[in-house]
Design a protein around this motif. Structure first.
Motif, PDB file in Angstrom:
ATOM      1  N   LEU A 109      35.748  48.858  48.192  1.00  0.00           N
ATOM      2  CA  LEU A 109      36.530  47.818  48.129  1.00  0.00           C
ATOM      3  C   LEU A 109      37.364  47.518  49.581  1.00  0.00           C
ATOM      4  O   LEU A 109      37.763  46.450  49.718  1.00  0.00           O
ATOM      5  CB  LEU A 109      37.806  48.187  47.161  1.00  0.00           C
ATOM      6  CG  LEU A 109      37.333  48.624  45.971  1.00  0.00           C
ATOM      7  CD1 LEU A 109      38.554  49.423  45.248  1.00  0.00           C
ATOM      8  CD2 LEU A 109      36.771  47.390  45.035  1.00  0.00           C
ATOM      9  N   LEU A 141      43.543  45.299  41.313  1.00  0.00           N
ATOM     10  CA  LEU A 141      42.214  44.658  41.221  1.00  0.00           C
ATOM     11  C   LEU A 141      41.592  45.111  39.680  1.00  0.00           C
ATOM     12  O   LEU A 141      40.376  44.518  39.272  1.00  0.00           O
ATOM     13  CB  LEU A 141      41.295  45.346  42.319  1.00  0.00           C
ATOM     14  CG  LEU A 141      41.917  45.006  43.508  1.00  0.00           C
ATOM     15  CD1 LEU A 141      40.872  45.621  44.355  1.00  0.00           C
ATOM     16  CD2 LEU A 141      42.005  43.508  43.838  1.00  0.00           C
ATOM     17  N   ALA A 142      42.170  46.039  38.835  1.00  0.00           N
ATOM     18  CA  ALA A 142      41.617  46.210  37.423  1.00  0.00           C
ATOM     19  C   ALA A 142      40.258  46.876  37.691  1.00  0.00           C
ATOM     20  O   ALA A 142      39.331  46.464  37.213  1.00  0.00           O
ATOM     21  CB  ALA A 142      41.870  45.439  36.750  1.00  0.00           C
ATOM     22  N   THR A 143      39.831  47.647  38.700  1.00  0.00           N
ATOM     23  CA  THR A 143      38.414  48.219  38.800  1.00  0.00           C
ATOM     24  C   THR A 143      38.570  49.668  39.058  1.00  0.00           C
ATOM     25  O   THR A 143      39.553  50.292  39.266  1.00  0.00           O
ATOM     26  CB  THR A 143      37.820  47.536  40.209  1.00  0.00           C
ATOM     27  OG1 THR A 143      36.635  48.233  40.400  1.00  0.00           O
ATOM     28  CG2 THR A 143      38.788  47.833  41.223  1.00  0.00           C
ATOM     29  N   THR A 144      37.342  50.388  38.863  1.00  0.00           N
ATOM     30  CA  THR A 144      37.090  51.830  38.667  1.00  0.00           C
ATOM     31  C   THR A 144      36.090  52.030  40.192  1.00  0.00           C
ATOM     32  O   THR A 144      35.903  52.895  40.397  1.00  0.00           O
ATOM     33  CB  THR A 144      36.268  52.458  37.525  1.00  0.00           C
ATOM     34  OG1 THR A 144      35.121  51.607  37.562  1.00  0.00           O
ATOM     35  CG2 THR A 144      37.363  52.286  36.401  1.00  0.00           C
ATOM     36  N   GLU A 145      35.867  50.967  40.831  1.00  0.00           N
ATOM     37  CA  GLU A 145      34.735  51.019  42.061  1.00  0.00           C
ATOM     38  C   GLU A 145      35.705  51.871  42.951  1.00  0.00           C
ATOM     39  O   GLU A 145      36.835  51.993  43.289  1.00  0.00           O
ATOM     40  CB  GLU A 145      34.846  49.756  42.708  1.00  0.00           C
ATOM     41  CG  GLU A 145      33.524  48.873  41.841  1.00  0.00           C
ATOM     42  CD  GLU A 145      32.309  49.244  42.046  1.00  0.00           C
ATOM     43  OE1 GLU A 145      31.988  49.723  43.174  1.00  0.00           O
ATOM     44  OE2 GLU A 145      31.611  48.871  41.147  1.00  0.00           O
ATOM     45  N   ARG A 204      43.499  49.986  42.199  1.00  0.00           N
ATOM     46  CA  ARG A 204      43.304  50.241  40.833  1.00  0.00           C
ATOM     47  C   ARG A 204      44.121  49.326  39.914  1.00  0.00           C
ATOM     48  O   ARG A 204      43.747  48.569  38.936  1.00  0.00           O
ATOM     49  CB  ARG A 204      43.337  51.560  40.187  1.00  0.00           C
ATOM     50  CG  ARG A 204      42.538  52.589  41.222  1.00  0.00           C
ATOM     51  CD  ARG A 204      41.083  52.643  40.415  1.00  0.00           C
ATOM     52  NE  ARG A 204      40.505  53.665  41.409  1.00  0.00           N
ATOM     53  CZ  ARG A 204      39.523  53.096  42.292  1.00  0.00           C
ATOM     54  NH1 ARG A 204      39.403  51.954  42.801  1.00  0.00           N
ATOM     55  NH2 ARG A 204      38.847  53.999  42.788  1.00  0.00           N
ATOM     56  N   PHE A 263      39.917  39.819  48.103  1.00  0.00           N
ATOM     57  CA  PHE A 263      39.952  39.621  46.976  1.00  0.00           C
ATOM     58  C   PHE A 263      41.057  38.748  46.640  1.00  0.00           C
ATOM     59  O   PHE A 263      42.426  38.644  47.061  1.00  0.00           O
ATOM     60  CB  PHE A 263      40.290  40.930  46.076  1.00  0.00           C
ATOM     61  CG  PHE A 263      39.306  41.973  46.167  1.00  0.00           C
ATOM     62  CD1 PHE A 263      38.026  42.186  45.502  1.00  0.00           C
ATOM     63  CD2 PHE A 263      39.258  42.848  47.345  1.00  0.00           C
ATOM     64  CE1 PHE A 263      37.261  42.913  45.732  1.00  0.00           C
ATOM     65  CE2 PHE A 263      38.424  43.837  47.482  1.00  0.00           C
ATOM     66  CZ  PHE A 263      37.419  43.786  46.922  1.00  0.00           C
TER      67      PHE A 263
END
Length: 280
Positions: free
Chosen positions: A232, A223-227, A220, A237
């Protein structure tokens, strides 16, 4: 005559305090309302960072003291989450070396649960290595030994690194949080957000070519994501930490892989992909 038993024997009171720490209690309430935000606006005296004794089993890398233990105030300054993040961004940006970053993080007044942990564990292995590992936080073994990456999860990590021809002399290991969370619980989103600027700056200053992210919080943060983590894993990446670019791979948490061996085949495929990126 029966001996009188104290109503609250010391052992019971100590057990109660241990239970409070395990469930995350870190602040006692006053009898009267108290403005903690006003307290946080007052300047706090800067703590002193003391050099620790060397670990018994593994010498720390010369560039960084991974066991730096700060003399801290009893209660960390209280700040609203967005204020804490802005302060973290400023503190992290001020560091120009890994040693400076370790000192800035150790002294950061809004760090979650830092006053509940015994050890500040910044990292292990070889700073500046092409391969870097980012885990969430130290565990119970690290807390008891004062040595970063020393528990069963770390042994699994060492075996994974050895499978692709690496070890702690050719890899750098770090945490999102250098303090163990109470009860080994996961970092909450506000806690991860507070540590995130330091973690990103850590990667920027370490400058790895390949970054292995173990668990939810590192993924999190970087990658600054909420997936969901499942979406992931298994793909690379390219991430930017400041001016530095690195190829990142997401793994299940080390503790989860210890409990669920079925996750290891996917981790092995990810490891081979990471090794391929290092050879490229």
């Amino acid at each position: 005559m029966r001996a009188e038993v104290p109503e609250n024997p010391p052992s019971a009171l100590l057990a109660l305090l241990d239970w409070y720490a395990a469930v995350g209690v870190d602040l006692a309430l006053d009898d009267a309302p108290h403005d903690r935000y006003a307290d946080s606006a007052r300047p706090a005296a800067a703590p002193v960072v003391e050099a620790p004794a060397a670990p018994a089993r593994r010498e720390p890398p010369p560039a960084i003291a991974p066991e730096t233990q700060a003399a801290r105030p009893r209660v960390a300054a209280i700040a609203a989450p967005d204020e804490a993040v802005r302060a973290a961004e400023a503190a992290a940006a001020s560091a120009t070396t890994l040693q400076e970053l370790a000192a800035a993080l150790a002294e950061f007044p809004h760090a979650p649960f830092r006053d509940m942990a015994q050890h500040f564990l910044f990292g292990a292995g070889a700073p500046g290595a092409r391969l870097m590992v980012l885990d969430s936080a130290p565990g119970a073994t690290e807390e008891s030994t004062g040595e970063a990456f020393s528990g069963l999860q770390a042994k699994l990590l060492d075996n994974m690194l050895a499978a692709i021809g690496h070890n702690r002399e050719s890899a750098y290991l770090a945490y999102v949080s250098p303090w163990r969370p109470p009860g080994d619980r996961n970092l909450t989103p506000p806690e991860a957000a507070t540590f995130a600027p330091f973690a990103r700056r850590h990667v920027e200053l370490a400058r790895p070519e390949v970054l292995l992210l173990f668990g939810d919080a590192p993924a999190r943060v970087m990658l600054a994501t909420t997936e969901p983590l499942a979406k992931l894993r298994g793909k690379p990446f390219d991430i930017a930490s400041g001016a530095h670019m690195a190829r990142a791979f997401v793994f299940s948490g080390l503790d989860l892989m210890l409990k669920s061996p079925a996750l290891k085949p996917a981790a092995w495929r990810n490891l081979r992909a990471a090794a391929g990126s290092l050879r490229a």
